[in-house]
Design a protein around this motif. Sequence first.
Motif, short mmCIF file in Angstrom:
data_model
loop_
_atom_site.label_atom_id
_atom_site.label_comp_id
_atom_site.label_asym_id
_atom_site.label_seq_id
_atom_site.Cartn_x
_atom_site.Cartn_y
_atom_site.Cartn_z
N PHE A 39 -2.66 5.26 7.27
CA PHE A 39 -3.65 5.44 8.34
C PHE A 39 -5.00 5.86 7.77
CE2 PHE A 39 -5.80 8.17 11.46
CZ PHE A 39 -5.98 7.26 12.48
N PHE A 40 -4.99 6.82 6.84
CA PHE A 40 -6.24 7.33 6.29
C PHE A 40 -6.78 6.50 5.12
CE2 PHE A 40 -4.63 11.09 8.50
CZ PHE A 40 -5.78 11.47 9.18
N SER A 41 -5.99 5.53 4.65
CA SER A 41 -6.44 4.70 3.53
C SER A 41 -6.38 3.21 3.89
CB SER A 41 -5.55 4.96 2.30
OG SER A 41 -5.47 6.33 2.01
N SER A 42 -6.42 2.89 5.17
CA SER A 42 -6.27 1.49 5.59
C SER A 42 -7.37 0.60 5.03
CB SER A 42 -6.24 1.40 7.12
OG SER A 42 -7.41 1.98 7.68
N SER A 43 -8.56 1.18 4.77
CA SER A 43 -9.66 0.37 4.23
C SER A 43 -9.34 -0.17 2.84
CB SER A 43 -10.94 1.21 4.17
OG SER A 43 -10.76 2.36 3.35
N ALA A 44 -8.40 0.49 2.13
CA ALA A 44 -8.03 0.03 0.79
C ALA A 44 -7.36 -1.33 0.83
CB ALA A 44 -7.11 1.04 0.11
N PHE A 45 -6.81 -1.69 1.98
CA PHE A 45 -6.08 -2.95 2.11
C PHE A 45 -6.97 -4.15 2.38
CE2 PHE A 45 -2.69 0.02 2.23
CZ PHE A 45 -1.56 -0.66 1.81
N PRO A 52 -6.35 2.39 -6.18
CA PRO A 52 -5.49 3.57 -6.37
C PRO A 52 -4.68 3.96 -5.13
CG PRO A 52 -7.65 3.95 -7.34
CD PRO A 52 -7.73 2.65 -6.62
N GLN A 53 -5.31 3.93 -3.96
CA GLN A 53 -4.59 4.32 -2.74
C GLN A 53 -3.50 3.32 -2.39
OE1 GLN A 53 -7.79 4.79 0.05
NE2 GLN A 53 -8.53 6.69 -0.88
N THR A 54 -3.78 2.04 -2.62
CA THR A 54 -2.76 1.02 -2.37
C THR A 54 -1.57 1.21 -3.30
OG1 THR A 54 -4.50 -0.54 -1.72
CG2 THR A 54 -2.34 -1.46 -2.23
N LEU A 55 -1.84 1.48 -4.56
CA LEU A 55 -0.77 1.73 -5.53
C LEU A 55 0.06 2.94 -5.15
CD1 LEU A 55 -2.64 1.04 -8.91
CD2 LEU A 55 -0.90 -0.39 -7.83
N SER A 404 -3.09 -0.45 13.97
CA SER A 404 -1.73 -0.80 13.57
C SER A 404 -1.13 0.25 12.64
CB SER A 404 -1.69 -2.17 12.91
OG SER A 404 -2.63 -2.25 11.85
N ALA A 405 -1.95 0.85 11.78
CA ALA A 405 -1.46 1.93 10.91
C ALA A 405 -1.03 3.13 11.74
CB ALA A 405 -2.54 2.34 9.92
N LEU A 406 -1.75 3.39 12.82
CA LEU A 406 -1.37 4.48 13.72
C LEU A 406 -0.02 4.18 14.37
CD1 LEU A 406 -2.03 7.14 15.17
CD2 LEU A 406 -3.28 5.81 16.89
N LEU A 407 0.19 2.93 14.76
CA LEU A 407 1.48 2.54 15.35
C LEU A 407 2.62 2.75 14.36
CD1 LEU A 407 0.49 -0.75 17.25
CD2 LEU A 407 1.02 1.47 18.26
N LEU A 408 2.39 2.39 13.10
CA LEU A 408 3.42 2.57 12.08
C LEU A 408 3.69 4.05 11.84
CD1 LEU A 408 2.34 -0.22 9.55
CD2 LEU A 408 4.42 -0.18 10.92
N PHE A 409 2.65 4.86 11.90
CA PHE A 409 2.81 6.31 11.74
C PHE A 409 3.64 6.89 12.89
CE2 PHE A 409 0.95 10.68 12.32
CZ PHE A 409 1.60 11.26 11.22
#
Length: 430
Positions: A39-45, A52-55, A404-409
Motif C-alpha cells: 500500500f505504501f510502496s505501490s508507486s514502485a510497481f 528496492p521496495q519491490t524486491l 487495489s493495494a488497500l483491498l489486498l491489505f
Amino acid sequence: MFPSSPDMGGLAKNTSYKVVLPFYIYAALSFLVATFLLFFSSSAFVQNYFHPQTLAITHVMALGWGTMIILGASHQLVPVLIESKLYSNTLAYLSFVLAAIGIPFLVCSFYTFYFGWQAQLGAILINAAVIFYLINIAISMVKSKKENVHAVFVFTATLWLLITTIVGLCLIFNFTHNLLSQDSLAYLPLHAHLGIIGWFLLLVIGVGSRLIPLFLISKYDNKNLLWWIYILINIGLIFFLVNFLYIKIDWLYFLPVVAIFISLLMFGFYCYKAYRDRLRKKVDDQLKISLLSILMMLLPLSSLLIIILLLLFSIDDSSLILTYGFCIFFGWITAIILGMTFKTLPFILWNKTYHSKAGLGKTPNPRELFSNKIFKLMAVIYLAGFILFGSGILLTNQLLLKISALLLFISAILYNGNVFKMALHKPKEV
C-alpha cells in the motif's frame, strides 16, 4: 483421525501442532506486512522491477508468506504422505527459528538497498533453515522405506529450494565481494525461476495431487501421469538452467516453457478427473479458491511467453515483468494458501483440542473454528484487489494501484483475523 471429518483422513496424526502453528502464524503476519508495504510502496510497481521496495515485498511474499506456510504445512503433510512419523521436531523448531530471524534481516536489507552484514547474516540463516528442513524430510523418508510419488515431489522441490537459496546467498555476497562474473541483477532471472518452478510449482503439484482428491473424496489416482509431470518439470528446469548459464540463446527458452505448460495441462487434467470422480458433490468455498489457483497458474505463464517474445525483439517491458511476478506471488501462490489454510489448519487445531474428547459428547466441527462469512468476504476482496492491482501495473495508474493495494491489505487483515480466531480458540465443555 477425525471421526467427524472423513475427508481429512489422518492429516494430523503425527506431528504436534506446536511444530506447525508457529509457521502459520508467521506466514499470516508476513502476508499482512507484505500488503502493508504494498500500500505504501505501490508507486514502485510502475518503476523498474529491481526497485528496492519491490524486491523487499517480493521476498516477504516468497519467504515469509509462501515458504514459511509451506514448511509448516509440510511438517504435517509429509508424515501422511510417507505413512511414517516426522524424524525430528527439534529440527523443525530449528528450521522455524533460523528462518524467522533470517527473513527480516534480508527483507530490511532489500528495502534499504544495503547489502552489508545484515543481508549476509539473513541469507546464511535462511540457508541453514532450509538445510535443517531438508535433513528432516530426507531422514523421515528413508526411515519410512516407502516410495511415494508425492513425497518425491516434495523432496525434489526442497533440493531446488536449497539451490535457490544458495544462489541467493551468492548474489548477496556478490554485491560487496565480486563473487560472480557478472553483477547480481544478471542472475536474478535464474534465482527467481529456480524458486518459482523448482520450489513452489513442483511442491504445489506434489502436495496438491494428494490433497485435492482427498478433500473432494475422490478415488481418482494416476501415478504414471504424476511421474510424467515430475519428469517434464525437472527436464524443463534443468534445460533452462543450462541455457541460462552456457548456451544463452533467447528463443531456446521456449522449450522449457513448453515443457512446463504441458505439465500444467496434465496437472489440470488430473484435477479435473479427481473433480469429476468425486463422491462429495458439493465443493466448499475453501477448495473453490484452491481450484481457482490452478487456473491462475496460466496467468504468469502467459506473461512469460510474451516476455520471451519481447526479448527476441530486444524490447524490455518492465510493466509486464512486474505483472508476471505479481501474478505469481499475489495470485497463484496466495490463492492456494488462502484456500488450503482453512482446509488444513482447522483440523490440526481441532485435533489438538478435541481429539481426546471425541465420543465423550458433542464437539464442534473443525469448520466451526473459523468464520466462513469472513472467509467469503476475504476471498471477494482479495480477488478484486488482485485483478485491479494487476490492471494498475499494466496501465501504470497510481490511483488504481493504491485502491487495489488497500483491498489486498484488508483481505490480509481478514485472513489474520480468522487464523488468530482458530489459534486462540477456547475448548468447549463436552
